[in-house]
Design an enzyme around this catalytic site. Sequence first.
Site, mmCIF file in Angstrom:
data_model
loop_
_atom_site.group_PDB
_atom_site.id
_atom_site.type_symbol
_atom_site.label_atom_id
_atom_site.label_comp_id
_atom_site.label_asym_id
_atom_site.label_seq_id
_atom_site.Cartn_x
_atom_site.Cartn_y
_atom_site.Cartn_z
ATOM 1 N N GLY A 20 0.838 -1.184 0.000
ATOM 2 C CA GLY A 20 0.000 0.000 0.000
ATOM 3 C C GLY A 20 0.879 1.242 0.000
ATOM 4 O O GLY A 20 1.944 1.249 0.612
ATOM 5 N N LEU A 43 -1.676 -5.716 3.947
ATOM 6 C CA LEU A 43 -0.588 -6.258 3.138
ATOM 7 C C LEU A 43 0.671 -6.329 4.003
ATOM 8 O O LEU A 43 0.694 -5.796 5.114
ATOM 9 C CB LEU A 43 -0.356 -5.381 1.911
ATOM 10 C CG LEU A 43 -1.519 -5.318 0.917
ATOM 11 C CD1 LEU A 43 -1.231 -4.292 -0.175
ATOM 12 C CD2 LEU A 43 -1.786 -6.692 0.300
ATOM 13 N N SER A 44 1.707 -6.959 3.484
ATOM 14 C CA SER A 44 2.916 -7.089 4.305
ATOM 15 C C SER A 44 3.467 -5.736 4.715
ATOM 16 O O SER A 44 4.004 -5.582 5.817
ATOM 17 C CB SER A 44 3.979 -7.908 3.575
ATOM 18 O OG SER A 44 4.354 -7.290 2.357
ATOM 19 N N GLU A 45 3.341 -4.714 3.843
ATOM 20 C CA GLU A 45 3.760 -3.359 4.202
ATOM 21 C C GLU A 45 2.820 -2.331 3.567
ATOM 22 O O GLU A 45 2.355 -2.513 2.439
ATOM 23 C CB GLU A 45 5.182 -3.047 3.702
ATOM 24 C CG GLU A 45 6.253 -4.024 4.141
ATOM 25 C CD GLU A 45 6.674 -3.864 5.573
ATOM 26 O OE1 GLU A 45 6.267 -2.851 6.214
ATOM 27 O OE2 GLU A 45 7.393 -4.747 6.082
ATOM 28 N N THR A 46 2.585 -1.258 4.312
ATOM 29 C CA THR A 46 1.963 -0.056 3.754
ATOM 30 C C THR A 46 2.926 1.094 4.004
ATOM 31 O O THR A 46 3.413 1.275 5.125
ATOM 32 C CB THR A 46 0.602 0.233 4.404
ATOM 33 O OG1 THR A 46 -0.292 -0.853 4.122
ATOM 34 C CG2 THR A 46 -0.001 1.519 3.867
#
Length: 272
Positions: A20, A43-46
């Site tokens: 994101g 998600l795994s990272e934003t």
Amino acid sequence: MRLRIVDAFTDRPFRGNPAGVLLLDGEFPPDSWLQQVAAEVNLSETAFARPLPPGGDADWALRWFTPTAEVDMCGHATLATAHVIATSGLATGLIRFSARCGVLTAEAAEDSAITMDFPTSSLTPVEADPAVRSALGVEIRSVHDTSEHIGDLLVELADERAVRELTPDLAALRGHARRGVIVTAAAEDPSRGYHFVSRGFFPAFGIDEDPVTGSAHTALAPFWAARLGRASLVGLQGGARTGLVAVRLAGDRTLLTGNAVTVIDGELLTRP
């Protein structure tokens, strides 16, 4: 507020690692709000970025959140953010980010591939924790601890097949790993376009498996450069989703190159 979902380290939708990206107009909102958005995106990272005043060491301030915590360094979400900034016409040429791990840069080439400049991770050989060995359930050739901004265990397995077929006990890893565990092995056939393979598991940070972990390649690059005798390499990471990361070791810096594609462009309706 405009929110994008970008697949990083791939040039095709629904491959690579999704992140994101939220570009802010002013100061960062409260940490609690940033964490809630990251949990909602799931998600795994934003990544959250805001522009900085001209004349400083960096152009944008950048932060990364998993669904459960803020992290010091993230490669794929940095690539995704640089892609959004470049394709939105907000910057041309070199983009400088100020982050927890220092100043990072990203620059898009004419073919749209983006090269990022990250600090190279240190590698410290360690004994395999019996709990981690049990959780992985496969032959382990070596284990290395990585630098503080990464905080992973880098675990070398016997071959590419062992990496691809690995089904770790994620509940056990959640209690014994640091940030996570990266498993890796040399490519079975380098003529396929990559020199090593890897997979990354981060259950302690709410991520069972991360498809393509850019930051981990700052440790994978020196690890495989020493074993394969070359400074420029290509890594393939992932299980169900995969992506390619081109790496070039340059002393205490590692250059990571990959593509990105925006797959969702929408509006976040809840403001801080």
